[in-house]
Write a protein that holds these residues in place. Structure first.
Motif, PDB file in Angstrom:
ATOM      1  N   PRO A 190     -67.885  11.795  67.738  1.00  0.00           N
ATOM      2  CA  PRO A 190     -68.054  12.868  68.734  1.00  0.00           C
ATOM      3  C   PRO A 190     -68.479  14.198  68.119  1.00  0.00           C
ATOM      4  O   PRO A 190     -69.351  14.886  68.667  1.00  0.00           O
ATOM      5  CB  PRO A 190     -66.658  12.977  69.367  1.00  0.00           C
ATOM      6  N   ILE A 191     -67.903  14.561  66.979  1.00  0.00           N
ATOM      7  CA  ILE A 191     -68.219  15.858  66.374  1.00  0.00           C
ATOM      8  C   ILE A 191     -69.617  15.866  65.778  1.00  0.00           C
ATOM      9  O   ILE A 191     -70.454  16.720  66.103  1.00  0.00           O
ATOM     10  CB  ILE A 191     -67.178  16.212  65.290  1.00  0.00           C
ATOM     11  N   VAL A 192     -69.898  14.898  64.909  1.00  0.00           N
ATOM     12  CA  VAL A 192     -71.159  14.904  64.172  1.00  0.00           C
ATOM     13  C   VAL A 192     -72.341  14.570  65.079  1.00  0.00           C
ATOM     14  O   VAL A 192     -73.387  15.229  65.023  1.00  0.00           O
ATOM     15  CB  VAL A 192     -71.092  13.917  62.990  1.00  0.00           C
ATOM     16  N   GLU A 193     -72.196  13.569  65.927  1.00  0.00           N
ATOM     17  CA  GLU A 193     -73.320  13.161  66.758  1.00  0.00           C
ATOM     18  C   GLU A 193     -73.681  14.223  67.780  1.00  0.00           C
ATOM     19  O   GLU A 193     -74.866  14.512  68.001  1.00  0.00           O
ATOM     20  CB  GLU A 193     -73.003  11.831  67.446  1.00  0.00           C
ATOM     21  N   THR A 220     -58.941  -0.752  60.027  1.00  0.00           N
ATOM     22  CA  THR A 220     -58.907  -0.521  61.473  1.00  0.00           C
ATOM     23  C   THR A 220     -58.710   0.955  61.788  1.00  0.00           C
ATOM     24  O   THR A 220     -59.392   1.521  62.649  1.00  0.00           O
ATOM     25  CB  THR A 220     -57.773  -1.334  62.120  1.00  0.00           C
ATOM     26  N   ASP A 221     -57.780   1.600  61.075  1.00  0.00           N
ATOM     27  CA  ASP A 221     -57.534   3.026  61.298  1.00  0.00           C
ATOM     28  C   ASP A 221     -58.750   3.863  60.922  1.00  0.00           C
ATOM     29  O   ASP A 221     -59.062   4.860  61.589  1.00  0.00           O
ATOM     30  CB  ASP A 221     -56.329   3.486  60.484  1.00  0.00           C
ATOM     31  N   LEU A 222     -59.427   3.471  59.854  1.00  0.00           N
ATOM     32  CA  LEU A 222     -60.612   4.206  59.415  1.00  0.00           C
ATOM     33  C   LEU A 222     -61.724   4.105  60.454  1.00  0.00           C
ATOM     34  O   LEU A 222     -62.375   5.100  60.783  1.00  0.00           O
ATOM     35  CB  LEU A 222     -61.096   3.661  58.071  1.00  0.00           C
ATOM     36  N   LEU A 223     -61.938   2.890  60.977  1.00  0.00           N
ATOM     37  CA  LEU A 223     -62.967   2.710  62.005  1.00  0.00           C
ATOM     38  C   LEU A 223     -62.623   3.494  63.264  1.00  0.00           C
ATOM     39  O   LEU A 223     -63.507   4.075  63.907  1.00  0.00           O
ATOM     40  CB  LEU A 223     -63.123   1.221  62.332  1.00  0.00           C
ATOM     41  N   ASN A 224     -61.348   3.534  63.601  1.00  0.00           N
ATOM     42  CA  ASN A 224     -60.913   4.299  64.770  1.00  0.00           C
ATOM     43  C   ASN A 224     -61.139   5.791  64.548  1.00  0.00           C
ATOM     44  O   ASN A 224     -61.562   6.511  65.462  1.00  0.00           O
ATOM     45  CB  ASN A 224     -59.436   4.024  65.049  1.00  0.00           C
ATOM     46  N   PHE A 225     -60.879   6.261  63.337  1.00  0.00           N
ATOM     47  CA  PHE A 225     -61.109   7.676  62.995  1.00  0.00           C
ATOM     48  C   PHE A 225     -62.592   8.020  63.121  1.00  0.00           C
ATOM     49  O   PHE A 225     -62.955   9.057  63.682  1.00  0.00           O
ATOM     50  CB  PHE A 225     -60.621   7.949  61.574  1.00  0.00           C
ATOM     51  N   LEU A 226     -63.442   7.144  62.605  1.00  0.00           N
ATOM     52  CA  LEU A 226     -64.883   7.389  62.669  1.00  0.00           C
ATOM     53  C   LEU A 226     -65.380   7.408  64.110  1.00  0.00           C
ATOM     54  O   LEU A 226     -66.252   8.210  64.474  1.00  0.00           O
ATOM     55  CB  LEU A 226     -65.633   6.325  61.866  1.00  0.00           C
ATOM     56  N   ALA A 280     -80.574  10.873  61.481  1.00  0.00           N
ATOM     57  CA  ALA A 280     -80.558  11.151  60.043  1.00  0.00           C
ATOM     58  C   ALA A 280     -79.469  12.167  59.696  1.00  0.00           C
ATOM     59  O   ALA A 280     -78.756  12.004  58.697  1.00  0.00           O
ATOM     60  CB  ALA A 280     -81.923  11.666  59.603  1.00  0.00           C
ATOM     61  N   THR A 281     -79.339  13.205  60.515  1.00  0.00           N
ATOM     62  CA  THR A 281     -78.300  14.210  60.276  1.00  0.00           C
ATOM     63  C   THR A 281     -76.909  13.590  60.332  1.00  0.00           C
ATOM     64  O   THR A 281     -76.043  13.880  59.500  1.00  0.00           O
ATOM     65  CB  THR A 281     -78.403  15.336  61.320  1.00  0.00           C
ATOM     66  N   THR A 282     -76.703  12.713  61.309  1.00  0.00           N
ATOM     67  CA  THR A 282     -75.422  12.018  61.430  1.00  0.00           C
ATOM     68  C   THR A 282     -75.150  11.159  60.198  1.00  0.00           C
ATOM     69  O   THR A 282     -74.034  11.132  59.661  1.00  0.00           O
ATOM     70  CB  THR A 282     -75.423  11.131  62.692  1.00  0.00           C
ATOM     71  N   THR A 283     -76.178  10.460  59.742  1.00  0.00           N
ATOM     72  CA  THR A 283     -76.038   9.578  58.578  1.00  0.00           C
ATOM     73  C   THR A 283     -75.685  10.368  57.322  1.00  0.00           C
ATOM     74  O   THR A 283     -74.897   9.917  56.481  1.00  0.00           O
ATOM     75  CB  THR A 283     -77.344   8.793  58.348  1.00  0.00           C
ATOM     76  N   ILE A 284     -76.272  11.562  57.176  1.00  0.00           N
ATOM     77  CA  ILE A 284     -76.032  12.389  55.997  1.00  0.00           C
ATOM     78  C   ILE A 284     -74.625  13.003  56.019  1.00  0.00           C
ATOM     79  O   ILE A 284     -73.937  13.052  54.996  1.00  0.00           O
ATOM     80  CB  ILE A 284     -77.096  13.506  55.898  1.00  0.00           C
ATOM     81  N   ILE A 285     -74.190  13.450  57.209  1.00  0.00           N
ATOM     82  CA  ILE A 285     -72.906  14.139  57.307  1.00  0.00           C
ATOM     83  C   ILE A 285     -71.732  13.172  57.298  1.00  0.00           C
ATOM     84  O   ILE A 285     -70.645  13.505  56.812  1.00  0.00           O
ATOM     85  CB  ILE A 285     -72.870  15.017  58.583  1.00  0.00           C
ATOM     86  N   GLN A 286     -71.938  11.968  57.802  1.00  0.00           N
ATOM     87  CA  GLN A 286     -70.830  11.013  57.963  1.00  0.00           C
ATOM     88  C   GLN A 286     -69.988  10.800  56.705  1.00  0.00           C
ATOM     89  O   GLN A 286     -68.752  10.791  56.784  1.00  0.00           O
ATOM     90  CB  GLN A 286     -71.361   9.677  58.472  1.00  0.00           C
ATOM     91  N   PRO A 287     -70.605  10.634  55.516  1.00  0.00           N
ATOM     92  CA  PRO A 287     -69.778  10.410  54.318  1.00  0.00           C
ATOM     93  C   PRO A 287     -68.777  11.527  54.038  1.00  0.00           C
ATOM     94  O   PRO A 287     -67.685  11.271  53.512  1.00  0.00           O
ATOM     95  CB  PRO A 287     -70.816  10.307  53.192  1.00  0.00           C
ATOM     96  N   PHE A 288     -69.132  12.774  54.402  1.00  0.00           N
ATOM     97  CA  PHE A 288     -68.204  13.876  54.169  1.00  0.00           C
ATOM     98  C   PHE A 288     -66.954  13.734  55.038  1.00  0.00           C
ATOM     99  O   PHE A 288     -65.864  14.160  54.654  1.00  0.00           O
ATOM    100  CB  PHE A 288     -68.895  15.215  54.447  1.00  0.00           C
ATOM    101  N   PHE A 289     -67.101  13.137  56.221  1.00  0.00           N
ATOM    102  CA  PHE A 289     -65.955  12.947  57.097  1.00  0.00           C
ATOM    103  C   PHE A 289     -65.009  11.876  56.573  1.00  0.00           C
ATOM    104  O   PHE A 289     -63.827  11.885  56.907  1.00  0.00           O
ATOM    105  CB  PHE A 289     -66.428  12.594  58.517  1.00  0.00           C
ATOM    106  N   LEU A 290     -65.541  10.962  55.788  1.00  0.00           N
ATOM    107  CA  LEU A 290     -64.681   9.926  55.216  1.00  0.00           C
ATOM    108  C   LEU A 290     -63.596  10.529  54.329  1.00  0.00           C
ATOM    109  O   LEU A 290     -62.493   9.988  54.215  1.00  0.00           O
ATOM    110  CB  LEU A 290     -65.522   8.923  54.426  1.00  0.00           C
ATOM    111  N   THR A 291     -63.915  11.670  53.715  1.00  0.00           N
ATOM    112  CA  THR A 291     -62.921  12.335  52.861  1.00  0.00           C
ATOM    113  C   THR A 291     -61.811  12.977  53.684  1.00  0.00           C
ATOM    114  O   THR A 291     -60.761  13.332  53.141  1.00  0.00           O
ATOM    115  CB  THR A 291     -63.595  13.417  51.995  1.00  0.00           C
ATOM    116  N   LEU A 292     -62.032  13.152  54.992  1.00  0.00           N
ATOM    117  CA  LEU A 292     -61.024  13.770  55.857  1.00  0.00           C
ATOM    118  C   LEU A 292     -60.110  12.740  56.501  1.00  0.00           C
ATOM    119  O   LEU A 292     -59.145  13.106  57.180  1.00  0.00           O
ATOM    120  CB  LEU A 292     -61.715  14.585  56.962  1.00  0.00           C
TER     121      LEU A 292
END
Length: 349
Positions: free
Chosen positions: A105-108, A93-99, A73-85
């Motif tokens: 690695p960072i959020v999980e 493809t680049d976006l999926l690679n970034f995620l 749940a924590t990963t799911t909540i934080i993930q959208p904020f990383f999309l802005t980075l």
């Protein structure tokens, strides 16, 4: 346990709908059942890792639920904020690679290791060494991988409209070939926190949490970056890492036995134990002999309790040597010595 139960329930309210919306009912059921395979493999390893000084089952349940619900749940909540980075104008493809190589690695690892931090701070009597850190870390990681596998397995099943080649391939890759991936990542954090916890210093434990995240995130990043070279890199990089981890654990188990023997030897020198009892309680061969002897008289359970009490006494003595929280620790020591005497009288009656 109350904190963990409330957080797990609230997280399940978020995680369960997320899974069902992604994989549907059939995908969820198939993913759930196949995810039990890697879960069973990792928890079996945890059982053998935890045999010398078993942790309370309630805390292991806490760790498993934390990984399976709260960390997800924590990963799911934080993930959208990383999309802005993500770099502006990134392709899909680049976006999926970034995620996969940055966000995951960072959020999980942060989300999983928060459970370790709570255990180390709120249940520190049961988190007092590197093996404890590994046991809790592996359990949390097993829970996280279980939920993640439901998503991966279920989504593949839905996309193929049945259990096709891709479905069984990903089950093999994630469930059989690499069930310990998450465990090894988070295990590095748990290991460092365990060494710090032995000093009985909260500040040092918190510092070890942040330092331990770095190797966990690095290993996670390297795993997610293997891509098309997965099989080759798995053989030449990941397998050696796994065997080194196994070898490292063997050395830790040997160190545990030596620590137990040294601390119980102090009680033998003071007259609380005999040296023969130290050998019985602090060596694998001695423990097996003691249990076989007790089984002849129907007292194996009492002997098991006696061995566990002696081990707890040894680790309490180790914490006393840190010089911190002496009043509380000495109360635990007196209680364990009293319990030891009661069990010894029962097993020899």
């Amino acid at each position: 346990m109350i904190i963990g139960g409330v957080l797990a329930f609230l997280s399940l309210v978020l995680v369960l709908p997320m899974l069902l919306s992604n994989v549907g009912g059939q995908g969820f059921l198939a993913g759930f059942l196949t995810s039990l395979i890697p879960l069973a493999i990792v928890l079996t390893a945890v059982y053998f890792m935890d045999r010398w000084e078993p942790e309370p089952r309630k805390l292991l349940v806490f760790a498993l639920l934390w990984g399976a619900t709260v960390a997800v749940a924590t990963t799911t909540i934080i993930q959208p904020f990383f999309l802005t980075l993500a770099p502006p104008g990134s392709s899909k493809t680049d976006l999926l690679n970034f995620l996969a190589t940055v966000e995951a690695p960072i959020v999980e690892e942060f989300s999983k290791s928060l459970g370790l931090l709570l255990l180390a701070l709120l249940a520190r009597k049961y988190f007092d060494g590197p093996v404890d850190g590994l046991v809790y870390a592996f359990t949390i990681a097993a829970g996280f991988a279980f939920t993640e596998n439901i998503l991966y397995f279920g989504r593949t099943l839905v996309e193929e409209e049945g259990a096709g080649t891709s479905f069984w391939t990903i089950v093999f890759l994630r469930g059989i070939l690499s069930p310990f991936a998450h465990a090894l990542f988070t295990g590095t954090t748990g290991l460092l926190m365990g060494f710090a916890a032995r000093r009985w210093n909260r500040g040092l434990t918190v510092a070890a949490f942040f330092v331990g995240l770095l190797p966990a995130m690095f290993l996670h990043n390297r795993w997610n970056s293997m891509g098309a070279d997965f099989l080759w890199l798995y053989i030449v990089v990941q397998m050696p890492i796994f065997f080194l981890a196994v070898l490292g654990f063997v050395f830790l188990r040997i160190a545990e036995a030596k620590l137990t023997r040294a601390r119980l030897g102090e009680y033998a020198a003071a007259g609380w134990l005999t040296w023969q009892e130290v050998t019985l309680f602090a060596t694998g061969a001695g423990r097996r002999f003691a249990k076989r002897w007790a089984a002849q008289y129907g007292r194996q359970k009492v002997m098991t309790d006696l061995i566990r009490t002696a081990t707890a006494l040894a680790y309490t003595r180790q914490r006393i040597l840190s010089g911190r929280d002496l009043i509380r620790l000495q109360e635990d020591e007196h209680r364990l010595l009293e319990r030891l005497g009661q069990l010894r009288a029962t097993v020899t009656a």
